[in-house]
Design a protein around this motif. Structure first.
Motif, PDB file in Angstrom:
ATOM      1  N   GLY A  95       0.823  -1.197   0.000  1.00  0.00           N
ATOM      2  CA  GLY A  95       0.000   0.000   0.000  1.00  0.00           C
ATOM      3  C   GLY A  95       0.857   1.246   0.000  1.00  0.00           C
ATOM      4  N   GLY A  96       0.391   2.280   0.654  1.00  0.00           N
ATOM      5  CA  GLY A  96       1.122   3.523   0.715  1.00  0.00           C
ATOM      6  C   GLY A  96       0.208   4.646   1.133  1.00  0.00           C
ATOM      7  N   ASP A  97       0.747   5.817   1.260  1.00  0.00           N
ATOM      8  CA  ASP A  97       0.007   7.031   1.542  1.00  0.00           C
ATOM      9  C   ASP A  97      -0.488   7.146   2.977  1.00  0.00           C
ATOM     10  N   ALA A  98      -0.946   6.074   3.597  1.00  0.00           N
ATOM     11  CA  ALA A  98      -1.555   6.217   4.916  1.00  0.00           C
ATOM     12  C   ALA A  98      -1.091   5.177   5.920  1.00  0.00           C
ATOM     13  N   ASP A  99      -0.648   4.010   5.468  1.00  0.00           N
ATOM     14  CA  ASP A  99      -0.349   2.922   6.392  1.00  0.00           C
ATOM     15  C   ASP A  99       0.780   3.259   7.360  1.00  0.00           C
ATOM     16  N   LEU A 100       1.864   3.776   6.842  1.00  0.00           N
ATOM     17  CA  LEU A 100       3.008   4.169   7.655  1.00  0.00           C
ATOM     18  C   LEU A 100       3.504   5.520   7.156  1.00  0.00           C
ATOM     19  N   PRO A 101       4.040   6.327   8.069  1.00  0.00           N
ATOM     20  CA  PRO A 101       4.490   7.653   7.618  1.00  0.00           C
ATOM     21  C   PRO A 101       5.658   7.610   6.643  1.00  0.00           C
ATOM     22  N   ASP A 102       6.388   6.487   6.598  1.00  0.00           N
ATOM     23  CA  ASP A 102       7.548   6.419   5.706  1.00  0.00           C
ATOM     24  C   ASP A 102       7.324   5.514   4.499  1.00  0.00           C
ATOM     25  N   LEU A 103       6.066   5.141   4.241  1.00  0.00           N
ATOM     26  CA  LEU A 103       5.774   4.430   3.001  1.00  0.00           C
ATOM     27  C   LEU A 103       5.711   5.440   1.845  1.00  0.00           C
ATOM     28  N   PRO A 104       5.949   4.981   0.624  1.00  0.00           N
ATOM     29  CA  PRO A 104       5.909   5.906  -0.519  1.00  0.00           C
ATOM     30  C   PRO A 104       4.576   6.645  -0.605  1.00  0.00           C
ATOM     31  N   LEU A 105       4.676   7.934  -0.797  1.00  0.00           N
ATOM     32  CA  LEU A 105       3.499   8.789  -0.881  1.00  0.00           C
ATOM     33  C   LEU A 105       3.287   9.183  -2.339  1.00  0.00           C
ATOM     34  N   ARG A 106       2.223   8.671  -2.936  1.00  0.00           N
ATOM     35  CA  ARG A 106       2.034   8.868  -4.374  1.00  0.00           C
ATOM     36  C   ARG A 106       1.764  10.319  -4.734  1.00  0.00           C
ATOM     37  N   THR A 107       1.220  11.075  -3.792  1.00  0.00           N
ATOM     38  CA  THR A 107       0.896  12.470  -4.082  1.00  0.00           C
ATOM     39  C   THR A 107       2.096  13.398  -3.921  1.00  0.00           C
ATOM     40  N   TRP A 108       3.193  12.882  -3.393  1.00  0.00           N
ATOM     41  CA  TRP A 108       4.361  13.724  -3.151  1.00  0.00           C
ATOM     42  C   TRP A 108       5.206  13.817  -4.428  1.00  0.00           C
ATOM     43  N   LYS A 109       5.410  15.034  -4.908  1.00  0.00           N
ATOM     44  CA  LYS A 109       6.215  15.258  -6.111  1.00  0.00           C
ATOM     45  C   LYS A 109       7.496  16.033  -5.808  1.00  0.00           C
ATOM     46  N   GLY A 110       7.733  16.294  -4.544  1.00  0.00           N
ATOM     47  CA  GLY A 110       8.915  17.047  -4.157  1.00  0.00           C
ATOM     48  C   GLY A 110      10.120  16.155  -3.943  1.00  0.00           C
TER      49      GLY A 110
ATOM     50  N   PRO B  87      13.490  -8.171  -7.105  1.00  0.00           N
ATOM     51  CA  PRO B  87      13.120  -7.043  -6.237  1.00  0.00           C
ATOM     52  C   PRO B  87      12.182  -7.494  -5.126  1.00  0.00           C
ATOM     53  N   SER B  88      12.316  -6.895  -3.985  1.00  0.00           N
ATOM     54  CA  SER B  88      11.398  -7.159  -2.883  1.00  0.00           C
ATOM     55  C   SER B  88      10.226  -6.192  -2.957  1.00  0.00           C
ATOM     56  N   GLU B  89       9.210  -6.459  -2.147  1.00  0.00           N
ATOM     57  CA  GLU B  89       8.074  -5.538  -2.064  1.00  0.00           C
ATOM     58  C   GLU B  89       8.290  -4.487  -0.983  1.00  0.00           C
ATOM     59  N   TRP B  90       9.394  -4.585  -0.264  1.00  0.00           N
ATOM     60  CA  TRP B  90       9.702  -3.623   0.800  1.00  0.00           C
ATOM     61  C   TRP B  90      10.026  -2.272   0.184  1.00  0.00           C
ATOM     62  N   ARG B  91       9.339  -1.236   0.628  1.00  0.00           N
ATOM     63  CA  ARG B  91       9.576   0.114   0.143  1.00  0.00           C
ATOM     64  C   ARG B  91       9.525   1.090   1.316  1.00  0.00           C
ATOM     65  N   ARG B  92      10.448   2.014   1.328  1.00  0.00           N
ATOM     66  CA  ARG B  92      10.396   3.112   2.283  1.00  0.00           C
ATOM     67  C   ARG B  92      10.777   4.401   1.564  1.00  0.00           C
ATOM     68  N   GLU B  93      10.368   5.511   2.147  1.00  0.00           N
ATOM     69  CA  GLU B  93      10.620   6.789   1.496  1.00  0.00           C
ATOM     70  C   GLU B  93      10.865   7.858   2.557  1.00  0.00           C
ATOM     71  N   VAL B  94      11.878   8.694   2.319  1.00  0.00           N
ATOM     72  CA  VAL B  94      12.088   9.869   3.167  1.00  0.00           C
ATOM     73  C   VAL B  94      11.922  11.107   2.294  1.00  0.00           C
ATOM     74  N   ARG B  95      11.346  12.147   2.892  1.00  0.00           N
ATOM     75  CA  ARG B  95      11.035  13.351   2.140  1.00  0.00           C
ATOM     76  C   ARG B  95      11.548  14.584   2.881  1.00  0.00           C
ATOM     77  N   THR B  96      11.785  15.641   2.153  1.00  0.00           N
ATOM     78  CA  THR B  96      12.143  16.911   2.776  1.00  0.00           C
ATOM     79  C   THR B  96      10.893  17.548   3.372  1.00  0.00           C
ATOM     80  N   ASP B  97      11.079  18.589   4.174  1.00  0.00           N
ATOM     81  CA  ASP B  97       9.918  19.270   4.746  1.00  0.00           C
ATOM     82  C   ASP B  97       9.402  20.372   3.826  1.00  0.00           C
ATOM     83  N   PHE B  98       9.957  20.433   2.613  1.00  0.00           N
ATOM     84  CA  PHE B  98       9.436  21.372   1.619  1.00  0.00           C
ATOM     85  C   PHE B  98       9.138  20.603   0.338  1.00  0.00           C
TER      86      PHE B  98
END
Length: 361
Positions: free
Chosen positions: A106-121, A134-145
């Motif tokens: 999934g993404g967007d809501a399950d965990l704060p560090d899962l890939p966010l599809r709406t994030w384009k920054g 490839p594994s299904e494990w995905r994590r994402e870090v984002r800037t605050d801008f």
């Protein structure tokens, strides 16, 4: 004789219901061979890609962070793909993130560090490969801008791409992906060794403790029981929750002691853990100490104790719980978010569980 048989059946039924509530966590989603392969990962090839609006950038600063942080946990890190390796950790950092599709996680809501599809920054996406798969494990870090160009202009930085990548490098420094990845690979021995290092910050220890609990790491139970006495209330409470998840009866005595003499956060966690362990094993030894803890003036603790008693219905708890519910009738409980409203809901649930228990027996 029929009463005994009925009681045993009820305890078994409750334990099964309790187990099913954690079915998502306990469900086997890998073969034994796959699990063993992940547990044996030692040599990790680090593959980092850095992209800005002007194309590829130098990934060295980002790669150095990833390599160093993995090495701190004991992994052998490699950057040459020609060298033998057990897994590939891929990190893609972009000034403008490109969404690469959903996964079964999934993404967007399950965990704060899962890939966010709406994030384009600016973002770094992390995943790993094993045996060219490839594994299904995905994590994402984002800037605050979200807009690197605007943020760089405000900071008077000349190069928005370099500005974004530097902020992403800082995020990789702060994000504890090595612990999360080690949990994913179910390497509890490595996590336990890290927990025993006295110089680890408390925030990381809490994360490690939670990981061990989610892995149901029985080997960690002695260390976790010791940590119930840690002066940091967050560490002690996390240890209690982890012991509840692991579910060993050997932990009952330590959890009962924590319920009696622990800090307020530890008492809450110990009550929750006692409910889990007691229900898992049908052990009614948890009932007297929970009833004793019910005498507290702390409404939050009362509520947690009531929920715990509902995990293992016992006729001895009915009258005390009914008396407590009657005492609340003069208290405004229509607001279910209030402490009293939450206690009322817990009482209603647990009394119904006891009534169902009686009908089965």
């Amino acid at each position: 004789m029929m009463k005994i048989v009925g009681y045993s059946f009820t305890v078994l039924l409750i334990a099964l219901v309790f187990a099913s509530s954690e079915s998502q966590a306990r469900r086997e989603i890998r073969t034994p061979d796959q699990k063993q392969q992940l547990r044996q990962i030692q040599r990790v090839l680090v593959n980092v890609l850095a992209l800005t609006d002007h194309g590829q950038a130098d990934p060295t600063p980002l790669r150095d962070v990833v390599v160093r942080r993995l090495a701190e946990i004991g992994y052998t890190t490699l950057t040459d793909p020609a060298q033998p390796h057990d897994a590939i950790l891929k990190v893609k950092c972009e000034q403008r993130k490109v969404w690469e599709g959903t996964t079964s996680l999934g993404g967007d809501a399950d965990l704060p560090d899962l890939p966010l599809r709406t994030w384009k920054g600016p973002a770094c996406q992390l995943t790993y490969w094993v045996q060219d798969r490839p594994s299904e494990w995905r994590r994402e870090v984002r800037t605050d801008f979200a807009d690197a160009i605007a943020a760089a202009a405000e900071a008077k930085a000349e190069d928005p791409g370099a500005f974004a990548l530097e902020h992403l490098r800082a995020r990789l420094e702060a994000y504890d992906f090595p612990v999360i990845l080690t949990q994913e690979w179910e390497q509890e021995e490595r996590l336990l060794a890290l927990l025993r290092q006295t110089d680890e910050p408390s925030t990381r220890k809490v994360k490690i403790i939670r990981a061990l609990g989610e892995l149901f790491a029985a080997s960690a139970s002695p260390d976790l029981r010791t940590l119930l006495h840690d002066p940091n209330p967050e560490i002690a409470a996390a240890a209690a929750i982890a012991l509840g998840n692991i579910g060993q009866q050997d932990s009952l005595a330590a959890l009962i002691e924590a319920l009696h003499v622990g800090s307020p956060p530890l008492k809450l966690a110990a009550a929750k853990a006692l409910g889990k362990v007691g229900a898992l094993h049908g052990n009614v030894a948890i009932i007297p100490p929970l009833l004793d803890a019910l005498k507290t003036d702390d409404v939050a603790l009362k509520t947690e104790v009531v929920w715990a008693l509902g995990q293992l219905p016992d006729r001895r708890t009915y009258e005390p719980l009914l008396a407590l519910q009657r005492s609340l009738r003069d208290v405004r409980t229509s607001d279910r978010t209030s402490p009293e409203g939450k206690l009322w809901d817990a009482l209603s649930y647990t009394l119904k569980q006891i009534d169902a228990f009686d009908q089965l027996n």
